[in-house]
Design a protein around this motif. Structure first.
Motif, PDB file in Angstrom:
ATOM      1  N   ILE A   1      -2.923   3.864  -2.573  1.00  0.00           N
ATOM      2  CA  ILE A   1      -4.253   3.846  -1.954  1.00  0.00           C
ATOM      3  C   ILE A   1      -4.763   5.524  -1.526  1.00  0.00           C
ATOM      4  O   ILE A   1      -5.622   5.596  -1.169  1.00  0.00           O
ATOM      5  CB  ILE A   1      -3.893   3.244  -0.437  1.00  0.00           C
ATOM      6  N   GLY A   2      -3.658   6.397  -1.837  1.00  0.00           N
ATOM      7  CA  GLY A   2      -3.999   7.752  -1.783  1.00  0.00           C
ATOM      8  C   GLY A   2      -2.932   8.590  -2.210  1.00  0.00           C
ATOM      9  O   GLY A   2      -1.868   8.275  -2.711  1.00  0.00           O
TER      10      GLY A   2
ATOM     11  N   LEU B   1       1.077   5.549  -0.338  1.00  0.00           N
ATOM     12  CA  LEU B   1       0.840   6.923  -0.614  1.00  0.00           C
ATOM     13  C   LEU B   1       1.764   7.811  -1.255  1.00  0.00           C
ATOM     14  O   LEU B   1       2.943   7.628  -0.821  1.00  0.00           O
ATOM     15  CB  LEU B   1       0.568   7.394   1.047  1.00  0.00           C
TER      16      LEU B   1
ATOM     17  N   GLU C   1      -4.810   8.047   8.432  1.00  0.00           N
ATOM     18  CA  GLU C   1      -6.039   7.482   8.055  1.00  0.00           C
ATOM     19  C   GLU C   1      -5.859   6.090   7.394  1.00  0.00           C
ATOM     20  O   GLU C   1      -6.858   5.197   7.511  1.00  0.00           O
ATOM     21  CB  GLU C   1      -6.662   8.449   7.028  1.00  0.00           C
ATOM     22  N   LEU C   2      -4.871   6.128   6.389  1.00  0.00           N
ATOM     23  CA  LEU C   2      -4.808   4.740   5.603  1.00  0.00           C
ATOM     24  C   LEU C   2      -3.784   3.985   5.983  1.00  0.00           C
ATOM     25  O   LEU C   2      -3.915   2.803   5.521  1.00  0.00           O
ATOM     26  CB  LEU C   2      -4.519   5.639   4.190  1.00  0.00           C
ATOM     27  N   LYS C   3      -2.813   4.370   6.805  1.00  0.00           N
ATOM     28  CA  LYS C   3      -1.908   3.541   7.315  1.00  0.00           C
ATOM     29  C   LYS C   3      -1.064   2.594   6.158  1.00  0.00           C
ATOM     30  O   LYS C   3      -1.100   1.397   5.958  1.00  0.00           O
ATOM     31  CB  LYS C   3      -2.757   2.184   8.081  1.00  0.00           C
ATOM     32  N   PRO C   4      -0.393   3.621   5.081  1.00  0.00           N
ATOM     33  CA  PRO C   4       0.337   2.949   4.017  1.00  0.00           C
ATOM     34  C   PRO C   4       1.517   2.181   4.420  1.00  0.00           C
ATOM     35  O   PRO C   4       2.010   2.311   5.688  1.00  0.00           O
ATOM     36  CB  PRO C   4       0.679   4.105   3.196  1.00  0.00           C
TER      37      PRO C   4
ATOM     38  N   ARG D   1       0.785  -1.224  -0.042  1.00  0.00           N
ATOM     39  CA  ARG D   1      -0.002   0.167  -0.131  1.00  0.00           C
ATOM     40  C   ARG D   1       0.761   1.402   0.083  1.00  0.00           C
ATOM     41  O   ARG D   1       1.786   1.432   0.897  1.00  0.00           O
ATOM     42  CB  ARG D   1      -0.964   0.052   1.128  1.00  0.00           C
TER      43      ARG D   1
ATOM     44  N   LYS E   1      -3.467  11.789   5.813  1.00  0.00           N
ATOM     45  CA  LYS E   1      -3.787  10.549   5.005  1.00  0.00           C
ATOM     46  C   LYS E   1      -2.946   9.455   5.487  1.00  0.00           C
ATOM     47  O   LYS E   1      -3.629   8.296   5.572  1.00  0.00           O
ATOM     48  CB  LYS E   1      -3.426  10.993   3.571  1.00  0.00           C
TER      49      LYS E   1
END
Length: 217
Positions: A30-31, A5, A45-48, A3, A42
């Motif tokens: 993922i972002g 970012l 929130e997304l934990k890349p 994942r 981000k």
């Protein structure tokens, strides 16, 4: 799935990176974020697994400040600096901030993909001329009689594992916390002990105490 970012202040650059990375080598973007502040938000929130971070962003936090804060908030997330600055000062500051890698925007696409794969496996990555500079700096320190700290030779992942081993976590617990296999933990543990010339777990704990790594918060 790895994942990722993507952080860059130019929308066109972000779009190009997303097209390049998404779906390659089990990677998934993922972002995206346009500045350091948004990157931190981000990431929380997304934990890349990996943040691909630009250095120079005119609004909000720059890449160096964002990297340093991200590593404090999400130590298991790796940061790869992607920048136009082929500059020794930026390179050393990025490493000091906690980045796992540093690569130029002028690098071939294949080199960027290679860098991400390296970092995903827990290794550090520097573009070739940067590696030469670090080696030269290391040799110059030895030549000038300066003390070279072996701890700084460890990768970010090795430093994480050193701290957790010293705090008493088992290999299985460390693997679960860092989302890696027990075998990978054992490999990193063996490598870091060799780099530090440590033979036993008590030796490792003593070293960690001297470095102030025994933080149980």
């Amino acid at each position: 799935m790895l994942r990722i970012l993507v952080v860059d202040d130019h929308a066109v650059v972000r779009s190009g990176l997303i097209l390049l990375l998404d779906g390659k080598h089990n990677m998934h973007v993922i972002g995206e974020a346009a500045d350091g502040d948004e990157a931190i938000q981000k990431a929380i929130e997304l934990k890349p697994d990996i943040v691909l971070m630009d250095l120079s962003m005119p609004h909000g936090k720059n890449g160096l400040s964002a990297t340093e804060e991200l590593k404090k908030l999400l130590p298991s997330t790796s940061v790869l600096i992607l920048t136009m600055h082929d500059d020794e000062e930026y390179l050393f500051r990025a490493i000091h901030a906690g980045a796992s890698g540093y690569i130029l925007k002028s690098a071939p696409h294949e080199e960027l993909l290679k860098a991400i794969v390296h970092i995903a496996s827990g290794d550090a990555y520097l573009y070739p001329s940067a590696t030469k500079r670090l080696i030269k700096d290391y040799l110059d320190k030895i030549k000038n009689g300066e003390h070279v700290d072996s701890y700084e030779s460890l990768s970010i992942r090795e430093k994480d594992i050193l701290a957790k081993v010293a705090q008493g976590y088992s290999n299985k617990e460390i693997g679960e916390q860092l989302f890696i296999s027990v075998k990978t933990v054992e490999s990193h543990k063996s490598n870091l002990m060799e780099k530090l010339d440590l033979k036993t777990r008590p030796d490792l704990v003593k070293f960690a105490m001297k470095k102030g790594l025994l933080n149980f918060e």
